[in-house]
Scaffold this motif. Sequence first.
Motif, PDB file in Angstrom:
ATOM      1  N   ALA A  63      -8.466   5.287 -15.286  1.00 33.52           N
ATOM      2  CA  ALA A  63      -9.722   4.940 -14.622  1.00 33.52           C
ATOM      3  C   ALA A  63      -9.509   4.146 -13.339  1.00 33.52           C
ATOM      4  O   ALA A  63     -10.375   4.144 -12.453  1.00 33.52           O
ATOM      5  CB  ALA A  63     -10.608   4.144 -15.585  1.00 33.52           C
ATOM      6  N   ALA A  64      -8.362   3.476 -13.224  1.00 40.14           N
ATOM      7  CA  ALA A  64      -8.065   2.696 -12.018  1.00 40.14           C
ATOM      8  C   ALA A  64      -7.239   3.487 -11.014  1.00 40.14           C
ATOM      9  O   ALA A  64      -6.826   2.947  -9.993  1.00 40.14           O
ATOM     10  CB  ALA A  64      -7.328   1.410 -12.400  1.00 40.14           C
ATOM     11  N   GLY A  65      -7.016   4.770 -11.319  1.00 43.03           N
ATOM     12  CA  GLY A  65      -6.246   5.607 -10.417  1.00 43.03           C
ATOM     13  C   GLY A  65      -4.751   5.465 -10.557  1.00 43.03           C
ATOM     14  O   GLY A  65      -3.987   5.931  -9.700  1.00 43.03           O
TER      15      GLY A  65
ATOM     16  N   GLN B  48      -0.537   6.249  -4.807  1.00 45.84           N
ATOM     17  CA  GLN B  48      -1.278   4.995  -4.770  1.00 45.84           C
ATOM     18  C   GLN B  48      -2.559   5.058  -5.587  1.00 45.84           C
ATOM     19  O   GLN B  48      -3.210   6.091  -5.667  1.00 45.84           O
ATOM     20  CB  GLN B  48      -1.604   4.621  -3.314  1.00 45.84           C
ATOM     21  CG  GLN B  48      -0.368   4.261  -2.502  1.00 45.84           C
ATOM     22  CD  GLN B  48      -0.681   3.930  -1.062  1.00 45.84           C
ATOM     23  OE1 GLN B  48      -0.873   4.838  -0.253  1.00 45.84           O
ATOM     24  NE2 GLN B  48      -0.727   2.651  -0.723  1.00 45.84           N
ATOM     25  N   ASP B  49      -2.899   3.918  -6.183  1.00 41.77           N
ATOM     26  CA  ASP B  49      -4.116   3.844  -6.994  1.00 41.77           C
ATOM     27  C   ASP B  49      -5.293   3.377  -6.147  1.00 41.77           C
ATOM     28  O   ASP B  49      -5.219   3.335  -4.909  1.00 41.77           O
ATOM     29  CB  ASP B  49      -3.892   2.937  -8.206  1.00 41.77           C
ATOM     30  CG  ASP B  49      -3.685   1.469  -7.827  1.00 41.77           C
ATOM     31  OD1 ASP B  49      -3.786   1.134  -6.619  1.00 41.77           O
ATOM     32  OD2 ASP B  49      -3.435   0.651  -8.736  1.00 41.77           O
ATOM     33  N   ALA B  50      -6.379   3.006  -6.793  1.00 39.27           N
ATOM     34  CA  ALA B  50      -7.583   2.624  -6.072  1.00 39.27           C
ATOM     35  C   ALA B  50      -7.389   1.344  -5.254  1.00 39.27           C
ATOM     36  O   ALA B  50      -8.103   1.105  -4.285  1.00 39.27           O
ATOM     37  CB  ALA B  50      -8.740   2.438  -7.066  1.00 39.27           C
ATOM     38  N   ARG B  51      -6.397   0.531  -5.628  1.00 41.47           N
ATOM     39  CA  ARG B  51      -6.095  -0.704  -4.902  1.00 41.47           C
ATOM     40  C   ARG B  51      -4.977  -0.508  -3.877  1.00 41.47           C
ATOM     41  O   ARG B  51      -4.508  -1.469  -3.287  1.00 41.47           O
ATOM     42  CB  ARG B  51      -5.672  -1.789  -5.896  1.00 41.47           C
ATOM     43  CG  ARG B  51      -6.795  -2.342  -6.738  1.00 41.47           C
ATOM     44  CD  ARG B  51      -6.253  -3.097  -7.949  1.00 41.47           C
ATOM     45  NE  ARG B  51      -5.177  -4.017  -7.621  1.00 41.47           N
ATOM     46  CZ  ARG B  51      -5.358  -5.314  -7.313  1.00 41.47           C
ATOM     47  NH1 ARG B  51      -6.588  -5.811  -7.266  1.00 41.47           N
ATOM     48  NH2 ARG B  51      -4.341  -6.092  -7.053  1.00 41.47           N
ATOM     49  N   LEU B  52      -4.555   0.740  -3.720  1.00 43.38           N
ATOM     50  CA  LEU B  52      -3.453   1.113  -2.821  1.00 43.38           C
ATOM     51  C   LEU B  52      -2.102   0.602  -3.304  1.00 43.38           C
ATOM     52  O   LEU B  52      -1.142   0.538  -2.533  1.00 43.38           O
ATOM     53  CB  LEU B  52      -3.716   0.643  -1.384  1.00 43.38           C
ATOM     54  CG  LEU B  52      -4.938   1.247  -0.690  1.00 43.38           C
ATOM     55  CD1 LEU B  52      -5.015   0.788   0.762  1.00 43.38           C
ATOM     56  CD2 LEU B  52      -4.926   2.766  -0.757  1.00 43.38           C
ATOM     57  N   ASP B  53      -2.008   0.258  -4.583  1.00 45.91           N
ATOM     58  CA  ASP B  53      -0.705  -0.023  -5.177  1.00 45.91           C
ATOM     59  C   ASP B  53      -0.013   1.298  -5.481  1.00 45.91           C
ATOM     60  O   ASP B  53      -0.659   2.285  -5.837  1.00 45.91           O
ATOM     61  CB  ASP B  53      -0.853  -0.814  -6.477  1.00 45.91           C
ATOM     62  CG  ASP B  53      -1.219  -2.258  -6.242  1.00 45.91           C
ATOM     63  OD1 ASP B  53      -0.856  -2.810  -5.187  1.00 45.91           O
ATOM     64  OD2 ASP B  53      -1.871  -2.849  -7.132  1.00 45.91           O
ATOM     65  N   SER B  54       1.307   1.307  -5.355  1.00 41.06           N
ATOM     66  CA  SER B  54       2.114   2.456  -5.752  1.00 41.06           C
ATOM     67  C   SER B  54       3.260   1.937  -6.609  1.00 41.06           C
ATOM     68  O   SER B  54       3.535   0.729  -6.616  1.00 41.06           O
ATOM     69  CB  SER B  54       2.676   3.170  -4.513  1.00 41.06           C
ATOM     70  OG  SER B  54       3.723   2.404  -3.935  1.00 41.06           O
ATOM     71  N   PRO B  55       3.962   2.825  -7.324  1.00 43.31           N
ATOM     72  CA  PRO B  55       5.115   2.354  -8.090  1.00 43.31           C
ATOM     73  C   PRO B  55       6.088   1.565  -7.215  1.00 43.31           C
ATOM     74  O   PRO B  55       6.588   0.510  -7.615  1.00 43.31           O
ATOM     75  CB  PRO B  55       5.732   3.647  -8.620  1.00 43.31           C
ATOM     76  CG  PRO B  55       4.561   4.566  -8.766  1.00 43.31           C
ATOM     77  CD  PRO B  55       3.681   4.250  -7.593  1.00 43.31           C
ATOM     78  N   TRP B  56       6.357   2.092  -6.003  1.00 43.09           N
ATOM     79  CA  TRP B  56       7.292   1.393  -5.119  1.00 43.09           C
ATOM     80  C   TRP B  56       6.727   0.055  -4.658  1.00 43.09           C
ATOM     81  O   TRP B  56       7.418  -0.981  -4.712  1.00 43.09           O
ATOM     82  CB  TRP B  56       7.633   2.257  -3.914  1.00 43.09           C
ATOM     83  CG  TRP B  56       8.490   1.517  -2.928  1.00 43.09           C
ATOM     84  CD1 TRP B  56       8.095   0.947  -1.761  1.00 43.09           C
ATOM     85  CD2 TRP B  56       9.875   1.222  -3.066  1.00 43.09           C
ATOM     86  NE1 TRP B  56       9.153   0.320  -1.146  1.00 43.09           N
ATOM     87  CE2 TRP B  56      10.260   0.467  -1.927  1.00 43.09           C
ATOM     88  CE3 TRP B  56      10.836   1.514  -4.037  1.00 43.09           C
ATOM     89  CZ2 TRP B  56      11.564   0.016  -1.737  1.00 43.09           C
ATOM     90  CZ3 TRP B  56      12.143   1.071  -3.850  1.00 43.09           C
ATOM     91  CH2 TRP B  56      12.492   0.323  -2.718  1.00 43.09           C
ATOM     92  N   LEU B  57       5.495   0.035  -4.205  1.00 41.91           N
ATOM     93  CA  LEU B  57       4.925  -1.192  -3.658  1.00 41.91           C
ATOM     94  C   LEU B  57       4.869  -2.321  -4.683  1.00 41.91           C
ATOM     95  O   LEU B  57       5.087  -3.484  -4.333  1.00 41.91           O
ATOM     96  CB  LEU B  57       3.531  -0.923  -3.094  1.00 41.91           C
ATOM     97  CG  LEU B  57       3.493  -0.205  -1.741  1.00 41.91           C
ATOM     98  CD1 LEU B  57       2.071   0.239  -1.409  1.00 41.91           C
ATOM     99  CD2 LEU B  57       4.041  -1.098  -0.629  1.00 41.91           C
ATOM    100  N   VAL B  58       4.591  -2.003  -5.935  1.00 44.59           N
ATOM    101  CA  VAL B  58       4.460  -3.090  -6.908  1.00 44.59           C
ATOM    102  C   VAL B  58       5.797  -3.734  -7.238  1.00 44.59           C
ATOM    103  O   VAL B  58       5.829  -4.849  -7.756  1.00 44.59           O
ATOM    104  CB  VAL B  58       3.764  -2.631  -8.215  1.00 44.59           C
ATOM    105  CG1 VAL B  58       2.364  -2.128  -7.935  1.00 44.59           C
ATOM    106  CG2 VAL B  58       4.577  -1.613  -8.971  1.00 44.59           C
ATOM    107  N   THR B  59       6.915  -3.083  -6.903  1.00 40.49           N
ATOM    108  CA  THR B  59       8.202  -3.751  -7.131  1.00 40.49           C
ATOM    109  C   THR B  59       8.322  -4.996  -6.266  1.00 40.49           C
ATOM    110  O   THR B  59       8.989  -5.964  -6.650  1.00 40.49           O
ATOM    111  CB  THR B  59       9.398  -2.813  -6.860  1.00 40.49           C
ATOM    112  OG1 THR B  59       9.405  -2.408  -5.477  1.00 40.49           O
ATOM    113  CG2 THR B  59       9.345  -1.589  -7.756  1.00 40.49           C
ATOM    114  N   GLY B  60       7.682  -4.996  -5.093  1.00 38.95           N
ATOM    115  CA  GLY B  60       7.697  -6.186  -4.266  1.00 38.95           C
ATOM    116  C   GLY B  60       6.892  -7.319  -4.866  1.00 38.95           C
ATOM    117  O   GLY B  60       7.162  -8.489  -4.614  1.00 38.95           O
TER     118      GLY B  60
END
Length: 215
Positions: free
Chosen positions: A40-42, A71-83
């Motif tokens: 539901a959050a993308g 990227q999900d609805a918050r523009l997080d991606s698997p790569w970005l969240v590692t930061g």
Amino acid sequence: MTDRPLSPADRALSDAVDRGDLDAVRAASAAGADLGARDAAGRTPLLRAALADRVAVAALLVEAGADVNAQDARLDSPWLVTGVTGSVPMMRALLPGRPDVALRNRFGGVSVIPAAERGHVEYVRAVLAETDIDVDHVNDLGWTALLEAVILGDGGLAHREVVDVLLAHGADPLLPDGDDVTARVHAERRGFREIAAALRAAEAVRADDSHPDRP
């Protein structure tokens, strides 16, 4: 993103990822689960794995072809969240998926910026050494990783080390924020003496480098 209802295999994959059950992840994938299916959050299964730091699950999904840049609805991606999490093992698990290190989060930043803000020393060191991420990328706030480490950091050991690592990898100490204030000035204003000294020395080196004929 799509609102397509999840199939039973998709739901099985999502549940398996949340449990960290590698065998169930393999079984759901073999049953035809969509690696790009979103909740539901993308969020894709790989993003859920990255958020939970389930490294083995993520590695399996990447090997199966999951998109490390979705990227999900918050523009997080698997790569970005590692930061954000600072997980070096997860960062390395995603590298075979050819992450777009220039991909921007909702603040216009790349992964090294939130890592610097949070004092994730080993992540900053690893991502700068193992990728071609831009150490001087400027986000929508007008801040580089160096500026965020000072402005949003606490001046403690972790943030002092982050500043040292960024400088060692060529971060420009003279790049100011949107108000034309440099990281050194911010450090001085906040009473971060060691950081200010390191930045002052880096500024002097930059000045010398810009005048190669200076005696």
